[in-house]
Scaffold this motif. Structure first.
Motif, PDB file in Angstrom:
ATOM      1  N   ARG A  48      -2.251  37.709   8.217  1.00 43.23           N
ATOM      2  CA  ARG A  48      -2.635  36.631   7.291  1.00 43.23           C
ATOM      3  C   ARG A  48      -3.746  35.774   7.891  1.00 43.23           C
ATOM      4  O   ARG A  48      -4.671  35.360   7.188  1.00 43.23           O
ATOM      5  CB  ARG A  48      -1.410  35.781   6.956  1.00 43.23           C
ATOM      6  CG  ARG A  48      -0.317  36.577   6.228  1.00 43.23           C
ATOM      7  CD  ARG A  48      -0.607  36.685   4.747  1.00 43.23           C
ATOM      8  NE  ARG A  48      -0.413  35.383   4.148  1.00 43.23           N
ATOM      9  CZ  ARG A  48       0.787  34.890   3.823  1.00 43.23           C
ATOM     10  NH1 ARG A  48       1.882  35.620   3.979  1.00 43.23           N
ATOM     11  NH2 ARG A  48       0.898  33.703   3.309  1.00 43.23           N
ATOM     12  N   ALA A  49      -3.672  35.528   9.190  1.00 44.27           N
ATOM     13  CA  ALA A  49      -4.719  34.735   9.843  1.00 44.27           C
ATOM     14  C   ALA A  49      -6.048  35.485   9.760  1.00 44.27           C
ATOM     15  O   ALA A  49      -7.104  34.887   9.541  1.00 44.27           O
ATOM     16  CB  ALA A  49      -4.352  34.460  11.295  1.00 44.27           C
ATOM     17  N   MET A  50      -5.983  36.815   9.914  1.00 42.23           N
ATOM     18  CA  MET A  50      -7.217  37.596   9.861  1.00 42.23           C
ATOM     19  C   MET A  50      -7.809  37.613   8.462  1.00 42.23           C
ATOM     20  O   MET A  50      -9.027  37.565   8.288  1.00 42.23           O
ATOM     21  CB  MET A  50      -6.963  39.007  10.375  1.00 42.23           C
ATOM     22  CG  MET A  50      -6.763  38.996  11.889  1.00 42.23           C
ATOM     23  SD  MET A  50      -6.646  40.631  12.577  1.00 42.23           S
ATOM     24  CE  MET A  50      -8.165  41.345  12.029  1.00 42.23           C
ATOM     25  N   GLU A  51      -6.923  37.640   7.469  1.00 43.12           N
ATOM     26  CA  GLU A  51      -7.415  37.552   6.087  1.00 43.12           C
ATOM     27  C   GLU A  51      -8.161  36.238   5.867  1.00 43.12           C
ATOM     28  O   GLU A  51      -9.095  36.168   5.074  1.00 43.12           O
ATOM     29  CB  GLU A  51      -6.247  37.650   5.090  1.00 43.12           C
ATOM     30  CG  GLU A  51      -5.739  39.077   4.892  1.00 43.12           C
ATOM     31  CD  GLU A  51      -4.313  39.101   4.320  1.00 43.12           C
ATOM     32  OE1 GLU A  51      -3.640  40.121   4.543  1.00 43.12           O
ATOM     33  OE2 GLU A  51      -3.896  38.104   3.672  1.00 43.12           O
ATOM     34  N   ALA A  52      -7.735  35.204   6.602  1.00 45.48           N
ATOM     35  CA  ALA A  52      -8.394  33.904   6.459  1.00 45.48           C
ATOM     36  C   ALA A  52      -9.623  33.804   7.359  1.00 45.48           C
ATOM     37  O   ALA A  52     -10.208  32.737   7.506  1.00 45.48           O
ATOM     38  CB  ALA A  52      -7.398  32.786   6.783  1.00 45.48           C
ATOM     39  N   GLY A  53      -9.997  34.907   8.002  1.00 46.54           N
ATOM     40  CA  GLY A  53     -11.226  34.915   8.793  1.00 46.54           C
ATOM     41  C   GLY A  53     -11.041  34.539  10.258  1.00 46.54           C
ATOM     42  O   GLY A  53     -12.012  34.399  10.990  1.00 46.54           O
ATOM     43  N   LEU A  54      -9.805  34.351  10.694  1.00 51.04           N
ATOM     44  CA  LEU A  54      -9.566  34.020  12.101  1.00 51.04           C
ATOM     45  C   LEU A  54      -9.235  35.299  12.866  1.00 51.04           C
ATOM     46  O   LEU A  54      -8.895  36.312  12.273  1.00 51.04           O
ATOM     47  CB  LEU A  54      -8.409  33.032  12.245  1.00 51.04           C
ATOM     48  CG  LEU A  54      -8.479  31.775  11.384  1.00 51.04           C
ATOM     49  CD1 LEU A  54      -7.291  30.867  11.681  1.00 51.04           C
ATOM     50  CD2 LEU A  54      -9.770  31.020  11.629  1.00 51.04           C
ATOM     51  N   ALA A  55      -9.348  35.241  14.178  1.00 48.61           N
ATOM     52  CA  ALA A  55      -9.030  36.411  14.988  1.00 48.61           C
ATOM     53  C   ALA A  55      -8.378  35.959  16.288  1.00 48.61           C
ATOM     54  O   ALA A  55      -8.565  34.826  16.717  1.00 48.61           O
ATOM     55  CB  ALA A  55     -10.304  37.193  15.280  1.00 48.61           C
ATOM     56  N   PRO A  56      -7.606  36.842  16.904  1.00 50.74           N
ATOM     57  CA  PRO A  56      -7.039  36.489  18.210  1.00 50.74           C
ATOM     58  C   PRO A  56      -8.165  36.246  19.228  1.00 50.74           C
ATOM     59  O   PRO A  56      -9.218  36.868  19.072  1.00 50.74           O
ATOM     60  CB  PRO A  56      -6.224  37.732  18.599  1.00 50.74           C
ATOM     61  CG  PRO A  56      -6.032  38.502  17.336  1.00 50.74           C
ATOM     62  CD  PRO A  56      -7.203  38.187  16.462  1.00 50.74           C
TER      63      PRO A  56
END
Ligand SMILES: *Cc1c(COP(=O)(O)O)cnc(C)c1O
Length: 640
Positions: A48-56
């Motif tokens: 979900r975070a990646m869908e929002a454009g964030l990444a580890p």
């Protein structure tokens, strides 16, 4: 199924997780934020975070855990007060020092609304922030730490309002300043005295307490303070007695001893006519980071309930003996409220890349090597050892290999050996070491020598984070934090390794891991499969790490999300995309615009060899990213 998983898991989730962590049916790490909230699958959180454009690397906060911990704390004191018929009230005060970040403070302030709550500050910025929070009427703000006239002027000006300002005198020289301010403004805040106890805490912060502690008033100073305030007509303001003997007190005995001493001081001051109403027992309530339940540095030998019981019971007992009315109780638990609420999820970029053992350098263009040169006996011997090592002879063969390697290095030093032959000898030597280690593990053979060898041969997992930014206490004070993969938890780990971070600092490693019986020098891991992400969580980072973390190598704050788990599903709210290069450069004293300009002008001066427009475009591109390694998003998206 669940039982099976528990037996297999070497990660001790049930031991250190305090009920907030579990392994789900798919082998994913789950967070159970407490109460009726359904579990949150961390793999889903990452997606979900990646869908929002964030990444580890991704810092994941669970505000619901902050609420749950605060509830637990009130419930524990409630239960203790009921059990011992304690007739007064309890108040939880949150010390901003532990984690002053906005999402944390706001969550706690909101959660504290139902109960007697407050904030504790130890600096002017903390005070300024605390005063601007929407605290319900009757809340407290306790002002500790070093004080100067501007701070005391404001504290005095705020006296008598809906929020009670409690200025805690930590040092004798604060008294004349407080008196001067109250004369000037014709009012005074509520006052507290911090006493310096003979009894110390235990564990790493033991030196925060004791007779030589940095803060607090000794017996003579307490009496001096009382006399000065009495003479000034301010004695009625002196209502709180406070102590704090350090964080993470590992042994419940120490807590009891300290409370007993402080309660005795409370009683004696009451006998002298000081109108104390409240005993503030400070922080120190510890967290069982390693799950061992022992007084080792990263653990505690008591529960939150035992802590509350000991505080309440001890105060009750002393007050009965001294025949004084019991005080209201305040605690300033920061670590206990915040530690569980935050974790870092990040990806392992690679295992250390050894040259394959069967790799032999080619002979082309080799001027160094004489064509038919006979290999030296030592090299042949090393090859022999590598071929002949077995489970029966591994100790002897390993020792032979160590001696032979020394001989080979001597030959090289004297110029008798080519680099290629040295490389071959090393390959064989490392093979012997690996084999010997494997045989030692198989046979359960342990010795200091083999333990040292194991340490040398730990596989390094290059992990996308900075220890100094995200887990500073692992470096600074060798504190343990639980680390584990967030997936594959139903598979038996086949590898052992340590984590190395992205900084160019050899201290940037995590190489001690929690274990119920011991401290592990390697972590069980699953290896990295081609084309698949391998994600780890470093847990229990919510206390101190968030704010102590630094910009070593200019690694900034990672991206951040807040996760709430409700009946309607998982809410993953992006809090930050991570610290930008702009922000980091500014922090180091650079103006980003000026850097861009200087780069552009420098390019012109470098001459026509450089493709100016291409270089400029790449420079801008770099500038828009963040400091951490950018991993192929498609690969990360395949997490399961
Ligand atoms: C740091 C501090 C605390 C918090 O201690 P924890 O062990 O994190 O609960 C409480 N009170 C004072 C005065 C402090 O300085």
């Amino acid at each position: 199924m669940a039982r099976n998983a528990k037996i297999q898991s070497p990660f001790g989730v049930d031991e250190w997780g305090a009920g907030y962590f579990a392994i789900g049916a798919r082998g994913h790490l789950q967070v159970r934020p407490g109460g009726k909230h359904p579990p949150a699958d961390l793999v889903v959180v990452v997606r979900r975070a990646m869908e929002a454009g964030l990444a580890p690397p991704l810092l994941v906060r669970f505000p619901q855990i902050l609420e749950s911990q605060l509830e637990r704390l009130y419930a524990c004191f409630d239960a203790a007060m009921r059990e011992f018929d304690y007739p007064r009230a309890y108040r939880s005060i949150y010390p901003l020092k532990v984690n002053p970040l906005r999402p944390v403070v706001q969550s706690l302030v909101r959660a504290g609304r139902e109960n007697a709550f407050g904030l504790e500050v130890g600096s002017k910025p903390e005070f300024a922030i605390a005063l601007a929070q929407t605290l319900p009427p009757g809340s407290w703000i306790c002002v500790n730490g070093f004080k100067d006239p501007p701070l005391l002027r404001l504290a005095t000006a705020m006296a008598g309002g809906e929020t009670r300002i409690v200025v805690v005198v930590e040092r004798r020289d604060e008294i004349p300043m407080i008196i001067a301010e109250s004369r000037l403004q014709g009012r005074a805040p509520t006052l507290g005295l911090r006493c310096r106890l003979y009894h110390r805490g235990s564990g790493r912060w033991e030196a925060s307490g004791g007779e030589t502690a940095k803060f607090g008033l000794g017996s003579a100073e307490l009496l001096y303070a009382v006399d000065q305030l009495r003479r000034e007509g301010l004695l009625s303001q002196l209502q709180v007695l406070h102590f704090h003997i350090g964080s993470q007190i590992t042994s419940v005995r120490r807590i009891k001893d300290a409370v007993k001493e402080a309660a005795r001081i409370y009683a004696k001051l009451r006998h002298r006519g000081v109108p104390l109403t409240t005993l503030n027992v400070g922080g120190g309530l510890g967290i069982d980071y390693d799950g061992s339940g022992t007084p080792s540095d990263s653990s505690v030998n008591y529960s939150m309930q035992e802590y509350a019981n000991n505080v309440v019971y001890t105060v009750q007992e002393v007050c009965a003996e001294e025949e004084v009315p019991q005080p209201d109780l305040v605690s300033e638990s920061g670590r206990a409220l915040t530690a569980y609420h935050a974790l870092l999820i990040t990806n392992c970029e690679s295992r250390e890349s050894d040259v394959p053992i069967d790799y032999l350098p080619s002979n082309e263009d080799d001027l160094e090597e004489e064509e038919d040169e006979e290999p030296p006996a030592e090299l042949l011997e090393m090859e022999e050892i590598a071929r002949g090592i077995t489970i029966k002879n591994f100790r002897e063969y390993y020792h032979d290999a160590v001696v032979t390697r020394r001989d080979i290095l001597t030959l090289f030093d004297l110029g008798y050996l080519s680099l290629k032959k040295k490389a071959r000898a090393e390959q064989h030597f490392f093979e012997v070491c690996r084999q010997a280690l494997a045989f030692a593990q198989q046979t359960g053979f342990a010795s200091d020598e083999f333990r040292a060898l194991e340490k040398t041969f730990r596989t390094k997992y290059v992990t996308n984070f900075s220890v100094f930014r995200s887990v500073p206490d692992a470096w600074a004070i060798e504190q343990l934090f639980p680390v584990l993969p967030i997936h594959h938890l139903h598979e038996v780990p086949t590898d052992r390794g340590i984590l190395v971070d992205l900084t160019c600092d050899s201290d940037g490693v995590i190489d001690s891991f929690v274990d119920v019986r011991d401290v592990k020098e390697v972590l069980e891991l699953h290896g990295i499969r081609d084309g698949q992400p391998y994600l780890l969580a470093i847990c229990l980072l919510g206390a101190y790490q968030d704010i102590i973390g630094d910009h070593h190598n200019l690694f900034g704050r990672p991206a951040e999300v807040a996760v709430r788990s409700t009946g309607a599903g998982l809410e993953v709210e992006p809090l930050s995309r991570g610290e930008s290069l702009d922000a980091i450069a500014t922090l180091a004293g650079y103006a980003p615009d000026a850097l861009h300009r200087a780069f552009r002008e420098g390019l012109d001066a470098l001459g026509s060899e450089i493709q100016t427009s291409e270089a400029l475009r790449r420079y801008d591109e770099l500038w828009k990213g963040h400091a951490y390694l950018e991993t192929d998003r498609r690969q990360l998206g395949r997490v399961d």
